[in-house]
Design an enzyme around this catalytic site. Structure first.
Site, PDB file in Angstrom:
ATOM      1  N   CYS A 290      -3.907   2.813  -5.382  1.00  9.31           N
ATOM      2  CA  CYS A 290      -3.217   3.764  -4.507  1.00  9.31           C
ATOM      3  C   CYS A 290      -1.921   4.262  -5.120  1.00  9.31           C
ATOM      4  CB  CYS A 290      -2.957   3.145  -3.128  1.00  9.31           C
ATOM      5  SG  CYS A 290      -1.976   1.635  -3.148  1.00  9.31           S
TER       6      CYS A 290
ATOM      7  N   HIS B 151       0.873  -1.172   0.000  1.00 10.50           N
ATOM      8  CA  HIS B 151       0.000   0.000   0.000  1.00 10.50           C
ATOM      9  C   HIS B 151       0.910   1.222   0.000  1.00 10.50           C
ATOM     10  CE1 HIS B 151      -3.084   2.863   1.082  1.00 10.50           C
ATOM     11  NE2 HIS B 151      -2.327   3.263   2.086  1.00 10.50           N
TER      12      HIS B 151
END
Length: 153
Positions: free
Chosen positions: A110, A36
């Site tokens: 992301c 992430h």
């Protein structure tokens, strides 16, 4: 105002990278893993994740402390001249482009969000190994604090 040419400023802009699984400890050295990412500026970290609503998927967290992930590293991307209020206004405008239901693991995740933000704030992309590598996933759960313009209806 926020074009693609390189900018110099006083406010550092960082890419923060997180592990999603302990296996990344081994896979990282092979150029693999599940990660992430978020962008840190003015002491706030912004990221993008999926949910089923048409409201923003942008959320903010304390830098290097995204719930559910293990912080791996922080990379200085560049510097910006935008003040805190200008960055907030920028994120509110960007929220229109990044609704949670437009998240796509391959084309709009992301990592894409972080690259877009870094380009607009600093004129620099995130490092190619961070953009091309590994499988970057973003998850938004009820434990996360939504970006303040979000309406989680």
């Amino acid at each position: 105002m926020m074009g693609r040419k390189r900018k110099t400023g006083t406010v550092p802009v960082y890419l923060n990278v997180y592990d999603l699984t302990p296996i990344n400890g081994y896979a990282y050295w092979l150029g693999l893993g599940i990660y992430h990412s978020g962008v840190q500026v003015h002491g706030v970290e912004y990221a993008f994740g999926a949910h089923e609503h048409s409201t923003t998927g942008i959320f903010e967290v304390e830098p290097k402390h995204c719930p559910g992930f293990t912080f791996r590293k922080s990379i200085l991307i560049g510097r910006s001249d935008l003040g805190l209020k200008e960055v907030r206004t920028f994120m509110e405008k960007l929220a229109e482009e990044y609704s949670g239901n437009t998240y796509n693991l391959i084309t709009k995740n992301c990592n894409h969000f972080c690259n877009d933000v870094c380009l607009r704030l600093t004129g620099k992309s995130i490092p190619s190994e961070e953009m091309e590598f590994k499988l970057m996933l973003c998850w938004v759960t009820t434990r996360r604090i939504p970006f303040k313009v979000a309406e989680w209806g």
